[in-house]
Write an enzyme that holds these catalytic residues in place. Sequence first.
Site, PDB file in Angstrom:
ATOM      1  CB  SER A  18      -6.842   7.679   1.713  1.00  8.55           C
ATOM      2  OG  SER A  18      -6.716   6.735   2.232  1.00  8.55           O
ATOM      3  CE  LYS A  69       0.266   0.237   2.040  1.00  8.80           C
ATOM      4  NZ  LYS A  69      -0.855  -1.211   1.346  1.00  8.80           N
ATOM      5  CG  ASP A 106      -2.460  -4.070   3.590  1.00  5.43           C
ATOM      6  OD1 ASP A 106      -3.356  -3.966   3.370  1.00  5.43           O
ATOM      7  OD2 ASP A 106      -1.216  -3.568   2.683  1.00  5.43           O
TER       8      ASP A 106
HETATM    9  P1  NAP Z   1       2.448  -2.532  -7.438  1.00 10.52           P
HETATM   10  O1  NAP Z   1       3.540  -3.115  -6.086  1.00 10.52           O
HETATM   11  O2  NAP Z   1       3.116  -1.407  -8.377  1.00 10.52           O
HETATM   12  O3  NAP Z   1       2.444  -4.173  -8.172  1.00 10.52           O
HETATM   13  C1  NAP Z   1       1.308  -4.299  -9.216  1.00 10.52           C
HETATM   14  C2  NAP Z   1       2.091  -5.882  -9.871  1.00 10.52           C
HETATM   15  O4  NAP Z   1       0.374  -5.932 -10.972  1.00 10.52           O
HETATM   16  C3  NAP Z   1       2.664  -5.606 -10.780  1.00 10.52           C
HETATM   17  O5  NAP Z   1       2.894  -7.461 -10.126  1.00 10.52           O
HETATM   18  C4  NAP Z   1       2.502  -5.688 -11.915  1.00 10.52           C
HETATM   19  O6  NAP Z   1       3.353  -6.806 -13.282  1.00 10.52           O
HETATM   20  C5  NAP Z   1       1.127  -5.915 -11.999  1.00 10.52           C
HETATM   21  N1  NAP Z   1       0.291  -5.059 -13.787  1.00 10.52           N
HETATM   22  C6  NAP Z   1       0.627  -3.913 -13.110  1.00 10.52           C
HETATM   23  N2  NAP Z   1      -0.100  -3.344 -14.276  1.00 10.52           N
HETATM   24  C7  NAP Z   1      -0.786  -4.504 -15.476  1.00 10.52           C
HETATM   25  C8  NAP Z   1      -1.133  -4.477 -16.204  1.00 10.52           C
HETATM   26  N3  NAP Z   1      -1.222  -3.654 -17.378  1.00 10.52           N
HETATM   27  N4  NAP Z   1      -1.149  -5.809 -16.914  1.00 10.52           N
HETATM   28  C9  NAP Z   1      -0.329  -6.710 -15.967  1.00 10.52           C
HETATM   29  N5  NAP Z   1      -0.037  -6.732 -15.014  1.00 10.52           N
HETATM   30  C10 NAP Z   1      -0.149  -5.548 -14.517  1.00 10.52           C
HETATM   31  O7  NAP Z   1       0.956  -2.394  -7.070  1.00 10.52           O
HETATM   32  P2  NAP Z   1       0.968  -3.228  -5.574  1.00 10.52           P
HETATM   33  O8  NAP Z   1       0.580  -2.724  -4.031  1.00 10.52           O
HETATM   34  O9  NAP Z   1       0.709  -4.596  -5.199  1.00 10.52           O
HETATM   35  O10 NAP Z   1      -1.071  -3.047  -5.824  1.00 10.52           O
HETATM   36  C11 NAP Z   1      -1.715  -3.561  -6.172  1.00 10.52           C
HETATM   37  C12 NAP Z   1      -3.278  -3.104  -6.553  1.00 10.52           C
HETATM   38  O11 NAP Z   1      -3.747  -3.633  -5.464  1.00 10.52           O
HETATM   39  C13 NAP Z   1      -3.656  -1.056  -7.203  1.00 10.52           C
HETATM   40  O12 NAP Z   1      -4.267  -1.538  -7.056  1.00 10.52           O
HETATM   41  C14 NAP Z   1      -3.860  -0.787  -5.023  1.00 10.52           C
HETATM   42  O13 NAP Z   1      -5.147  -0.421  -5.047  1.00 10.52           O
HETATM   43  C15 NAP Z   1      -4.762  -2.972  -4.526  1.00 10.52           C
HETATM   44  N6  NAP Z   1      -4.574  -2.497  -3.356  1.00 10.52           N
HETATM   45  C16 NAP Z   1      -5.921  -2.766  -2.637  1.00 10.52           C
HETATM   46  C17 NAP Z   1      -6.257  -3.128  -1.055  1.00 10.52           C
HETATM   47  C18 NAP Z   1      -6.877  -3.583  -0.672  1.00 10.52           C
HETATM   48  O14 NAP Z   1      -7.361  -3.288   0.694  1.00 10.52           O
HETATM   49  N7  NAP Z   1      -8.032  -3.794  -1.669  1.00 10.52           N
HETATM   50  C19 NAP Z   1      -4.849  -3.107  -0.645  1.00 10.52           C
HETATM   51  C20 NAP Z   1      -3.328  -2.729  -1.092  1.00 10.52           C
HETATM   52  C21 NAP Z   1      -3.172  -2.584  -2.068  1.00 10.52           C
HETATM   53  P3  NAP Z   1       4.760  -5.736 -13.264  1.00 10.52           P
HETATM   54  O15 NAP Z   1       5.842  -7.125 -12.154  1.00 10.52           O
HETATM   55  O16 NAP Z   1       4.812  -6.832 -14.927  1.00 10.52           O
HETATM   56  O17 NAP Z   1       5.508  -4.790 -13.767  1.00 10.52           O
END
Ligand code: NAP
Length: 277
Positions: A18, A69, A106
Amino acid sequence: MKNLSTKAGVLGWPVEHSLSPRLHNYWLKKYGIEGSYEALPVEPEKLAALLKALPVQGFRGVNLTIPHKEMALKIVDHIEPLAQQVGAINTIIVREDGSLEGRNTDVFGFAQNLRAQQVDVKGKPVTVLGAGGAARAAIVALREMGAAEIRLVNRTREKAEMLKREFGDLLPIYEWAEYPKAFEGTSLLANTTPLGMKSPETKSPFDLSALPKTAVVTDIVYTPLMTGLLKDAHARGHKIVDGLGMLIYQAQPAFKAWFGIEPEVTPGLRATMIEAL
Ligand code: NAP
């Protein structure tokens, strides 16, 4: 509950990666606040007990990261309406009476990152890739910003359908394989999937030729800062907004709530964060 110390932190499992301690400790130092912000590894089964102990341990509050979360939403005493809509909290505030308030910053982080770059989606169609937790925050933010239509493109259709059931007609669904249709005429493309993370050499799987040249492209992934998607978009002349801004802006309201000062987002802070990527 009086005399709260100036202790805060981020709970995750794992949590060593983090960047939040770097961010909050930068501000604590800058504003001369004697306090600490630590990364605290917490196994999911220990989350409830740890959260309940925050007031007696003198915490002003904590941030939550993967995988806490959603679960924390069921543990806190008060939940702000916005966090309820997202279905997740990333910030907890210990109130004066020792009760716990859950917020989702967020949503603010995603929106403010765009606003800070003068991106306006009011009355325009936008496109979101992904339907996970980050997508939910982005969708609530884009709805708050007045987007006319939020086109959802997700690998697993059922997950996109679930979101559509909650958010209704604002959210047309497009098949993953048919993403170019969702790019046509859009004003913003937002990647909320982890695609492109920690892989500077990996090319983005998306062909951007259907995107209007005026479309802004943003990526929620910030390791690397210039993801394959952002590189491709930049090469085509699109305005780009990286994901580090979201991380920084989501921390702003949390810091204000805990320490009473609205911290500034400055180039110096951004440079400090980039050093750690
Ligand atoms: P999550 O709840 O696990 O959701 C991931 C999403 O991405 C799902 O819709 C999944 O699709 C899709 N996905 C994962 N791998 C994939 C692949 N190889 N090909 C196509 N689709 C794929 O994760 P999350 O919490 O939303 O986090 C997502 C990203 O956002 C992470 O990298 C996290 O570090 C980042 N993030 C950044 C911030 C920031 O402040 N910049 C804040 C929060 C999160 P399916 O439904 O098909 O599984």
